[in-house]
Design a protein around this motif. Sequence first.
Motif, PDB file in Angstrom:
ATOM      1  N   GLY A 197       0.734  -1.080  -0.062  1.00  0.00           N
ATOM      2  CA  GLY A 197      -0.014   0.112   0.186  1.00  0.00           C
ATOM      3  C   GLY A 197       0.910   1.225   0.009  1.00  0.00           C
ATOM      4  N   LYS A 198       0.113   2.278   0.142  1.00  0.00           N
ATOM      5  CA  LYS A 198       0.892   3.726   0.552  1.00  0.00           C
ATOM      6  C   LYS A 198       0.406   4.312   1.558  1.00  0.00           C
ATOM      7  N   ALA A 199       0.968   5.411   1.986  1.00  0.00           N
ATOM      8  CA  ALA A 199       0.461   6.018   3.294  1.00  0.00           C
ATOM      9  C   ALA A 199       0.381   7.534   3.172  1.00  0.00           C
ATOM     10  N   ALA A 200      -0.340   8.186   4.028  1.00  0.00           N
ATOM     11  CA  ALA A 200      -0.594   9.779   4.083  1.00  0.00           C
ATOM     12  C   ALA A 200       0.437  10.086   5.442  1.00  0.00           C
ATOM     13  N   LEU A 201       1.185  11.034   5.225  1.00  0.00           N
ATOM     14  CA  LEU A 201       1.870  11.614   6.300  1.00  0.00           C
ATOM     15  C   LEU A 201       1.565  12.848   6.887  1.00  0.00           C
ATOM     16  N   ARG A 202       1.473  13.111   8.212  1.00  0.00           N
ATOM     17  CA  ARG A 202       1.343  14.471   8.685  1.00  0.00           C
ATOM     18  C   ARG A 202       2.315  15.151   8.732  1.00  0.00           C
ATOM     19  N   VAL A 203       2.507  16.339   7.863  1.00  0.00           N
ATOM     20  CA  VAL A 203       3.701  17.063   7.508  1.00  0.00           C
ATOM     21  C   VAL A 203       4.413  17.508   8.840  1.00  0.00           C
ATOM     22  N   SER A 204       5.519  17.142   9.030  1.00  0.00           N
ATOM     23  CA  SER A 204       6.461  17.804  10.120  1.00  0.00           C
ATOM     24  C   SER A 204       7.769  17.772   9.674  1.00  0.00           C
ATOM     25  N   ASN A 205       8.747  18.495  10.345  1.00  0.00           N
ATOM     26  CA  ASN A 205       9.799  18.711  10.279  1.00  0.00           C
ATOM     27  C   ASN A 205      11.024  17.327  10.669  1.00  0.00           C
ATOM     28  N   ASP A 206      10.143  16.352  11.294  1.00  0.00           N
ATOM     29  CA  ASP A 206      11.064  15.342  11.790  1.00  0.00           C
ATOM     30  C   ASP A 206      10.677  13.879  10.863  1.00  0.00           C
ATOM     31  N   ILE A 207       9.712  14.044   9.988  1.00  0.00           N
ATOM     32  CA  ILE A 207       9.216  12.893   9.338  1.00  0.00           C
ATOM     33  C   ILE A 207       9.838  12.854   7.934  1.00  0.00           C
ATOM     34  N   ILE A 208      10.319  11.613   7.605  1.00  0.00           N
ATOM     35  CA  ILE A 208      11.041  11.314   6.274  1.00  0.00           C
ATOM     36  C   ILE A 208      10.526  10.090   5.757  1.00  0.00           C
ATOM     37  N   PRO A 209      10.779   9.872   4.519  1.00  0.00           N
ATOM     38  CA  PRO A 209      10.401   8.586   4.007  1.00  0.00           C
ATOM     39  C   PRO A 209      11.226   7.518   4.437  1.00  0.00           C
ATOM     40  N   LYS A 210      10.770   6.144   4.836  1.00  0.00           N
ATOM     41  CA  LYS A 210      11.618   5.154   5.095  1.00  0.00           C
ATOM     42  C   LYS A 210      11.837   4.281   3.555  1.00  0.00           C
ATOM     43  N   ASN A 211      10.813   4.108   2.975  1.00  0.00           N
ATOM     44  CA  ASN A 211      11.140   3.726   1.817  1.00  0.00           C
ATOM     45  C   ASN A 211       9.466   4.249   0.858  1.00  0.00           C
ATOM     46  N   VAL A 212       9.126   3.806  -0.011  1.00  0.00           N
ATOM     47  CA  VAL A 212       8.117   4.352  -0.911  1.00  0.00           C
ATOM     48  C   VAL A 212       6.767   3.962  -0.264  1.00  0.00           C
ATOM     49  N   HIS A 213       6.599   3.107   0.594  1.00  0.00           N
ATOM     50  CA  HIS A 213       5.429   2.754   1.329  1.00  0.00           C
ATOM     51  C   HIS A 213       5.183   3.268   2.570  1.00  0.00           C
ATOM     52  N   ARG A 214       6.443   3.640   3.408  1.00  0.00           N
ATOM     53  CA  ARG A 214       6.264   3.768   4.996  1.00  0.00           C
ATOM     54  C   ARG A 214       7.145   4.956   5.232  1.00  0.00           C
ATOM     55  N   TYR A 215       7.068   5.424   6.433  1.00  0.00           N
ATOM     56  CA  TYR A 215       7.727   6.548   6.952  1.00  0.00           C
ATOM     57  C   TYR A 215       8.438   6.561   8.306  1.00  0.00           C
ATOM     58  N   LYS A 216       9.323   7.035   8.680  1.00  0.00           N
ATOM     59  CA  LYS A 216       9.915   7.204   9.980  1.00  0.00           C
ATOM     60  C   LYS A 216      10.282   8.479  10.461  1.00  0.00           C
ATOM     61  N   THR A 217      10.961   8.674  11.711  1.00  0.00           N
ATOM     62  CA  THR A 217      11.436  10.028  11.874  1.00  0.00           C
ATOM     63  C   THR A 217      12.868  10.204  12.035  1.00  0.00           C
ATOM     64  N   ILE A 218      13.466  11.415  11.562  1.00  0.00           N
ATOM     65  CA  ILE A 218      14.723  11.323  11.649  1.00  0.00           C
ATOM     66  C   ILE A 218      15.417  11.147  13.316  1.00  0.00           C
ATOM     67  N   SER A 219      14.491  11.592  14.221  1.00  0.00           N
ATOM     68  CA  SER A 219      15.138  11.595  15.558  1.00  0.00           C
ATOM     69  C   SER A 219      15.053  10.021  15.988  1.00  0.00           C
TER      70      SER A 219
END
Length: 336
Positions: A197-219
């Motif tokens: 699947g794919k995902a929606a992210l809540r835009v913030s300074n800390d969230i970045i892509p983990k891959n094309v399907h998932r996200y993670k935080t820089i911290s």
Amino acid sequence: MKTALVLTVKNEKRLLRDNLLYHRALGAHRIFVYFDGTTDDGKASIEDLDFVTIQDSVSGDVYAHLSYLEKFTKNAVEHHTARQCLNTYDAIQHCKKEGVEWLISLDADELVCLDFNQKQSFAEFFDTISKDTAIVNFKVFEVLQRKLYYNNVLEEETLFKTTSSFKNRFKAVKKSVFNPFTKEHQSFCYWYGQHLGKAALRVSNDIIPKNVHRYKTISGAPLKNVTRLGLLHYHAYDAEDFIKKFKNFKKRANTYLSGNTVDVLKLLLRDVVNQPSISPKDLEDYFKHYIMFSPKEVRRLLKNRWGYLFRYKPALIQKITSVREVFKNIERINKT
């Protein structure tokens, strides 16, 4: 509440404009389209849409100074998914400037579907998501390839596969695909494309892509995420799209960015389509016999039976009509 989308596109003129108009009808404030080596007229087909921002894929050099993007910047030349993640990160920066709260990263052959039967807007949907949720994962449904050619598959097709894998191999729904290199038939799951699947992210300074399907935080901080309906994937939906898709894959690596080997079926179809001696008519016939579902196969899937007594749960096929209704409304607006 503003919602934006980001798409990375290569030779998707057939679907691209309709994809953007559909998501605009759901309430997308802005759509960022990054063209990745496109050779068709995709750019020209959407340049009049004032809610769309058009540019080429981001070079790895642009963000090479950011250590947390190193996996993408170092692999941007070889892996299209690395470029896709950089494009998503770039769109996040634009969203911050425009006050966009939610960003969804998609391909041109994917539509967000928030209700099977009726239109639901992004605003209505995200109002139901708690304030502490950072990621909404969209469960994917794959189109049932049941026509040799569609005029507009987004409007015409309403049947979608629901199950990408089966825990019991005896229950698995299979397709027999001919391998011209070994002269043998191989069995594969009736589901052909991606299943994450794919995902929606809540835009913030800390969230970045983990891959094309998932996200993670820089911290490294944990993210609260939920799974909702839905993502419709129009993967190799007819013979023309099948040929185009795997022509696009001709120079792609045999491994994913993660290092895992690309799916056996995808590699086989890539090699079949890119044989120098094979004609378009032969490829059309190949699609008809081994990828497309015959009327008899469709009837069997719709019966949803395992053996004589048991039924699949969930049902193998889901009928989805809300997309068609959205397009009917778009047509009425255009006529007016």
